[in-house]
Enzyme design. Sequence first.
Site, PDB file in Angstrom:
ATOM      1  N   ALA A 265       0.845  -1.082  -0.088  1.00 52.13           N
ATOM      2  CA  ALA A 265      -0.131   0.018  -0.078  1.00 52.13           C
ATOM      3  C   ALA A 265       0.920   1.360   0.191  1.00 52.13           C
ATOM      4  O   ALA A 265       2.011   0.980   0.408  1.00 52.13           O
ATOM      5  CB  ALA A 265      -0.724  -0.039   1.276  1.00 52.13           C
TER       6      ALA A 265
ATOM      7  N   GLY B 228       0.534  -4.953   0.684  1.00 52.90           N
ATOM      8  CA  GLY B 228      -0.445  -5.053   0.120  1.00 52.90           C
ATOM      9  C   GLY B 228      -0.272  -5.899  -1.497  1.00 52.90           C
ATOM     10  O   GLY B 228      -1.197  -6.435  -1.974  1.00 52.90           O
TER      11      GLY B 228
HETATM   12  N1  CO8 Z   1       4.390   3.308  -0.817  1.00 54.56           N
HETATM   13  C1  CO8 Z   1       5.078   4.286  -1.350  1.00 54.56           C
HETATM   14  N2  CO8 Z   1       6.133   4.553  -2.023  1.00 54.56           N
HETATM   15  C2  CO8 Z   1       7.018   3.474  -2.242  1.00 54.56           C
HETATM   16  C3  CO8 Z   1       6.474   2.476  -1.523  1.00 54.56           C
HETATM   17  C4  CO8 Z   1       5.385   2.220  -0.993  1.00 54.56           C
HETATM   18  N3  CO8 Z   1       4.901   0.942  -0.351  1.00 54.56           N
HETATM   19  N4  CO8 Z   1       7.403   1.101  -1.808  1.00 54.56           N
HETATM   20  C5  CO8 Z   1       8.291   2.033  -2.486  1.00 54.56           C
HETATM   21  N5  CO8 Z   1       8.080   3.142  -2.761  1.00 54.56           N
HETATM   22  C6  CO8 Z   1       8.784   4.364  -3.549  1.00 54.56           C
HETATM   23  C7  CO8 Z   1      10.062   4.831  -2.620  1.00 54.56           C
HETATM   24  O1  CO8 Z   1       9.576   5.979  -1.649  1.00 54.56           O
HETATM   25  C8  CO8 Z   1      10.924   5.659  -3.657  1.00 54.56           C
HETATM   26  O2  CO8 Z   1      10.486   6.758  -4.113  1.00 54.56           O
HETATM   27  P1  CO8 Z   1      11.602   7.992  -4.395  1.00 54.56           P
HETATM   28  O3  CO8 Z   1      12.238   7.478  -5.487  1.00 54.56           O
HETATM   29  O4  CO8 Z   1      10.554   9.150  -4.613  1.00 54.56           O
HETATM   30  O5  CO8 Z   1      12.225   8.080  -3.071  1.00 54.56           O
HETATM   31  C9  CO8 Z   1      10.688   4.613  -4.789  1.00 54.56           C
HETATM   32  O6  CO8 Z   1       9.546   3.674  -4.490  1.00 54.56           O
HETATM   33  C10 CO8 Z   1      11.736   3.564  -5.127  1.00 54.56           C
HETATM   34  O7  CO8 Z   1      11.970   3.021  -3.805  1.00 54.56           O
HETATM   35  P2  CO8 Z   1      13.381   2.805  -3.073  1.00 54.56           P
HETATM   36  O8  CO8 Z   1      14.137   3.792  -3.424  1.00 54.56           O
HETATM   37  O9  CO8 Z   1      12.998   2.321  -1.682  1.00 54.56           O
HETATM   38  O10 CO8 Z   1      13.816   1.354  -3.759  1.00 54.56           O
HETATM   39  P3  CO8 Z   1      14.881   0.306  -3.084  1.00 54.56           P
HETATM   40  O11 CO8 Z   1      15.289  -0.574  -4.381  1.00 54.56           O
HETATM   41  O12 CO8 Z   1      16.051   0.918  -2.418  1.00 54.56           O
HETATM   42  O13 CO8 Z   1      14.062  -0.491  -2.113  1.00 54.56           O
HETATM   43  C11 CO8 Z   1      12.013  -1.777  -1.287  1.00 54.56           C
HETATM   44  C12 CO8 Z   1      12.942  -1.281  -2.496  1.00 54.56           C
HETATM   45  C13 CO8 Z   1      12.544  -2.679  -0.425  1.00 54.56           C
HETATM   46  C14 CO8 Z   1      10.713  -2.481  -1.767  1.00 54.56           C
HETATM   47  C15 CO8 Z   1      11.485  -0.426  -0.206  1.00 54.56           C
HETATM   48  O14 CO8 Z   1      11.033   0.603  -1.361  1.00 54.56           O
HETATM   49  C16 CO8 Z   1      10.761  -0.677   0.391  1.00 54.56           C
HETATM   50  O15 CO8 Z   1      10.916  -1.340   1.801  1.00 54.56           O
HETATM   51  N6  CO8 Z   1       9.347  -0.248   0.292  1.00 54.56           N
HETATM   52  C17 CO8 Z   1       8.147  -0.277   1.024  1.00 54.56           C
HETATM   53  C18 CO8 Z   1       7.629  -1.795   1.412  1.00 54.56           C
HETATM   54  C19 CO8 Z   1       6.717  -1.710   2.318  1.00 54.56           C
HETATM   55  O16 CO8 Z   1       6.892  -1.845   3.503  1.00 54.56           O
HETATM   56  N7  CO8 Z   1       5.457  -2.313   1.883  1.00 54.56           N
HETATM   57  C20 CO8 Z   1       4.196  -2.569   2.859  1.00 54.56           C
HETATM   58  C21 CO8 Z   1       3.642  -1.323   2.981  1.00 54.56           C
HETATM   59  S1  CO8 Z   1       2.363  -1.419   4.127  1.00 54.56           S
HETATM   60  C22 CO8 Z   1       1.188  -2.392   3.518  1.00 54.56           C
HETATM   61  O17 CO8 Z   1       1.214  -2.623   2.222  1.00 54.56           O
HETATM   62  C23 CO8 Z   1      -0.279  -2.585   4.311  1.00 54.56           C
HETATM   63  C24 CO8 Z   1      -1.287  -2.940   3.382  1.00 54.56           C
HETATM   64  C25 CO8 Z   1      -2.552  -2.906   4.057  1.00 54.56           C
HETATM   65  C26 CO8 Z   1      -3.032  -1.656   4.129  1.00 54.56           C
HETATM   66  C27 CO8 Z   1      -4.230  -1.401   5.035  1.00 54.56           C
HETATM   67  C28 CO8 Z   1      -4.902  -0.091   4.754  1.00 54.56           C
HETATM   68  C29 CO8 Z   1      -4.516   0.723   6.026  1.00 54.56           C
END
Ligand code: CO8
Length: 262
Positions: free
Chosen positions: A70, A115
């Site tokens: 998400a 998500g």
């Molecule tokens: N949301 C928003 N932006 C994101 C997300 C995300 N989940 N994941 C990545 N991005 C963005 C980053 O902020 C970055 O943006 P910018 O270039 O503007 O800085 C861009 O995508 C590229 O990401 P990274 O630079 O971080 O790329 P890496 O290769 O270094 O890392 C990862 C990749 C490991 C996937 C890392 O991006 C990460 O850890 N992302 C978050 C993963 C995460 O925690 N996901 C779970 C989210 S919680 C969820 O899904 C709950 C679901 C239920 C919701 C219920 C409703 C309330």
Amino acid sequence: LPAQEFSNILLDEVENGIYRLTINRPKTLNALNADTLKEMDAAIEILEADPSARVLLITGAGEKSFVAGADIEHMSHLTPIEGKAFAEQGMRIFRRLETLRIPVVALVNGYALGGGCELAMSCDFILAAENAKFGQPEVNLGITPGFGGSQRLTRLVGRAMAMELLVTGRTMSAEEAMRRGLVNHVYPQAELADEGMKLAAMIAGKSSSAIQLTKQLVQRGQDLDLDNACVMESDLFGLSFSTEDRQEGMSAFLENRKAKFS
Ligand code: CO8
């Protein structure tokens, strides 16, 4: 909302009856926000209204990510009530996908986190690229899963492993996800799209009524006790005898030819 107006997803009919939905927000690694969910809902509406639809493929844009969860930026502004509404929106759409009459295949071409893992688990098949990563890292954000992750993961990999994945928030490789029963097959990234099309074409060539009834049996049956689930199976077995496909399938076998399903 018509497909031409989508800006967060793409929906195209790749071949007759084979649809592909691409989550298309590569700058955020295809994170799901409320608008993306709304468009997915509209896409499902289009599929439900098309009687010629046979199978849906779901994938993420780019080579790095299926869906990285998400959208954390979006969630960071939500109140508890809004957070609950967001979870309910995702929950409803994923359930709609899970109960869609045709099979849904996730082509996981990279990160399937939070998500994204929940979306993949709502599909009937998961084909993963070798670089795919699965996990529910919500705990690291101080929240719980909200799109069904705690429930579907437990049903798919069992309680002990689900607890481990949910509590540690660690990610699993595609290989481990396959070993644990989450994933059907793992392919090199460059072959994933072709393998997805092969599976889709195989599904599209078979009896669509038999496949739709089978999906119902598996999806609805897993939440029933064995007695009621078996009653449902004999009911739908009887129903399948009313179809033209049954006549064609059995005649073709007896006449030693390949069946041509309508
Ligand atoms: N949301 C928003 N932006 C994101 C997300 C995300 N989940 N994941 C990545 N991005 C963005 C980053 O902020 C970055 O943006 P910018 O270039 O503007 O800085 C861009 O995508 C590229 O990401 P990274 O630079 O971080 O790329 P890496 O290769 O270094 O890392 C990862 C990749 C490991 C996937 C890392 O991006 C990460 O850890 N992302 C978050 C993963 C995460 O925690 N996901 C779970 C989210 S919680 C969820 O899904 C709950 C679901 C239920 C919701 C219920 C409703 C309330």
